[in-house]
Enzyme design. Structure first.
Site: not given
Length: 428
Positions: A182, A298, A322, A325, A353, A356-357
């Site tokens: 990350t 990522k 992220h 965030r 990423d 996504i829901r």
């Protein structure tokens, strides 16, 4: 893979409706808005702030969703398809669906033994779980809970290079399918929901289990204790609560930990070295000498960074902000995906990423060039409501809706989910 007219979508529907005959409803709501609302009621203020909160004014989080809302699916009719193949080949492994569970730290805020429960929920559907470097259970425990199901391991690049090597070695030892580095959290973003509560879970000893179970980290902690000058600490009710939390979350018995300086020293050491603000491409270039695992970067949002990543020999990237965030007012991950896919071409492995829901979101992301997606907050909300079962049901619901969206749009496999099945909102 599926019998005619019956895939994971219809199977999930049938299981819910059959249970409904006996008065039973799903453990978690099947729509995201209700899932989120119920999870908030079930969570403490500090847990909700950490998991649901975002950077700054929350503009990046809102932008992630607005990006999905700006695209519409155009279903095709009379296609004659009666089965769907949701499988995808990622980094040498065939997965049953293009959905992975993203690494999320400090999950014990939502449920005890969070990472083990998430691991079991993922394994119930054979989906890949990316173990969080800031998890609440050691990666070895999570791997044991998953059996043969696929797992990847996240890496935050520490300021201690020996600790980096130790984490990599452990990831290899548990059979990780990839190392996910990350890049976007070399420092914590400005997160008002946490700041307003003065709440950082790691300072309570929550979310540092990968470290306290690591031999190199333990060695650093003991060196710190041996060299630390004695100093008085301010005693307040809050300080006592923090000490109890540190003690409870540290390996070993509560009584022994209470008499030991290690829990507090471990937290202080973690806060000092967990991430390297100076992380550079030069650091990343050393990975090929340090691991045999496929390397995934990522946090990529710029096409030039994506090109550089693939030119340097990484195996895949995750386009991610992220979950909104880290940087307020940043580009939506979905918007970044479009430009990045255009820049790198069709061949490199690109995952998405953030934002996504639903299964329809997965369909949209695939149509815009993602090979697979990472699901985040929704499964954490399932964890808050029903533990392992909640995680498994959220995963089942997302995959079911993806399958039904494919069936109703005329796509028999993932390769058929192409951009010509989408139109963009002209008002955007």
């Amino acid at each position: 893979m599926s019998t005619p007219n019956r895939g994971p979508g219809r199977a999930r529907q049938e299981s819910v409706y059959r249970a409904g005959v006996f008065g039973r409803t799903p453990a978690v709501p099947t729509d995201f808005a209700t899932l989120e609302a119920r999870a908030e009621k079930a969570s403490s203020a500090t847990a909700w702030a950490y998991v649901a909160g975002g950077a700054g004014e929350g503009r990046t989080m809102r932008r992630n969703r607005a990006a999905f809302d700006s695209w519409s699916i155009v279903p095709r009719m009379a296609h004659g398809n009666t089965t769907r193949d949701l499988s995808v080949d990622l980094l040498g492994t065939t997965l049953p669906a293009p959905v992975l569970l993203a690494p999320i730290g400090a999950g014990a805020l939502m449920s005890p033994d969070s990472d083990v429960k998430i691991a079991r929920g993922a394994a119930a559907h054979g989906v890949t779980y990316v173990f969080s470097n800031q998890g609440c259970n050691p990666m070895e425990e999570c791997a044991a809970a998953m059996g043969d199901s696929p797992r990847w391991v996240q890496l935050y690049w520490s300021t201690d290079e020996d600790l980096v090597d130790s984490m990599i070695a452990r990831a290899e030892a548990i059979g990780a399918g990839a190392l996910v580095v990350t890049l976007d959290t070399t420092l914590l973003g400005w997160r008002p929901m946490d700041l307003n509560l003065g709440s950082l879970p790691f300072s309570q000893g929550i979310g540092i289990a990968q470290y306290t179970s690591d031999p190199r980290f333990t060695e650093i902690v003991r060196e710190r204790i041996a060299n630390a000058p004695k100093q008085a600490s301010e005693v307040t009710l809050g300080a006592i609560r923090t000490l109890i939390s540190m003690t409870r979350n540290h390996p070993g018995s509560f009584g022994a930990n209470l008499r030991s300086p290690e829990p507090r020293a471990a937290v202080e050491t973690f806060l000092d070295i967990y991430s390297n603000p100076g992380l550079s491409w030069e650091h990343l270039a050393t990975l090929r000498e340090r691991t045999r695992l496929p390397v995934v970067l990522k946090g990529i949002l710029h096409p030039d960074d994506a090109r550089k990543a693939f030119d340097s020999g990484v195996d895949a990237i995750v386009v991610s902000n992220h979950g909104g965030r880290q940087v307020d007012n940043a580009i939506a991950s979905l918007d970044a995906l479009v430009t990045i896919r255009e820049a790198v071409g069709a061949d490199p492995t690109v995952l998405l990423d953030s934002g996504i829901r639903t299964g329809a979101d997965v369909f949209t992301a695939l149509a815009l060039g993602a090979d697979a997606v990472l699901l985040g907050r929704p499964y954490m909300y399932g964890l808050a409501l029903a533990g392992e079962q909640g995680v498994a049901e959220v995963v089942a619901n997302v995959i079911a809706e993806l399958d039904l969206t494919m069936a109703l749009s005329g796509t028999a496999d993932l390769a058929a989910i192409t951009r010509d099945l989408l139109v963009r909102d002209s008002a955007r």
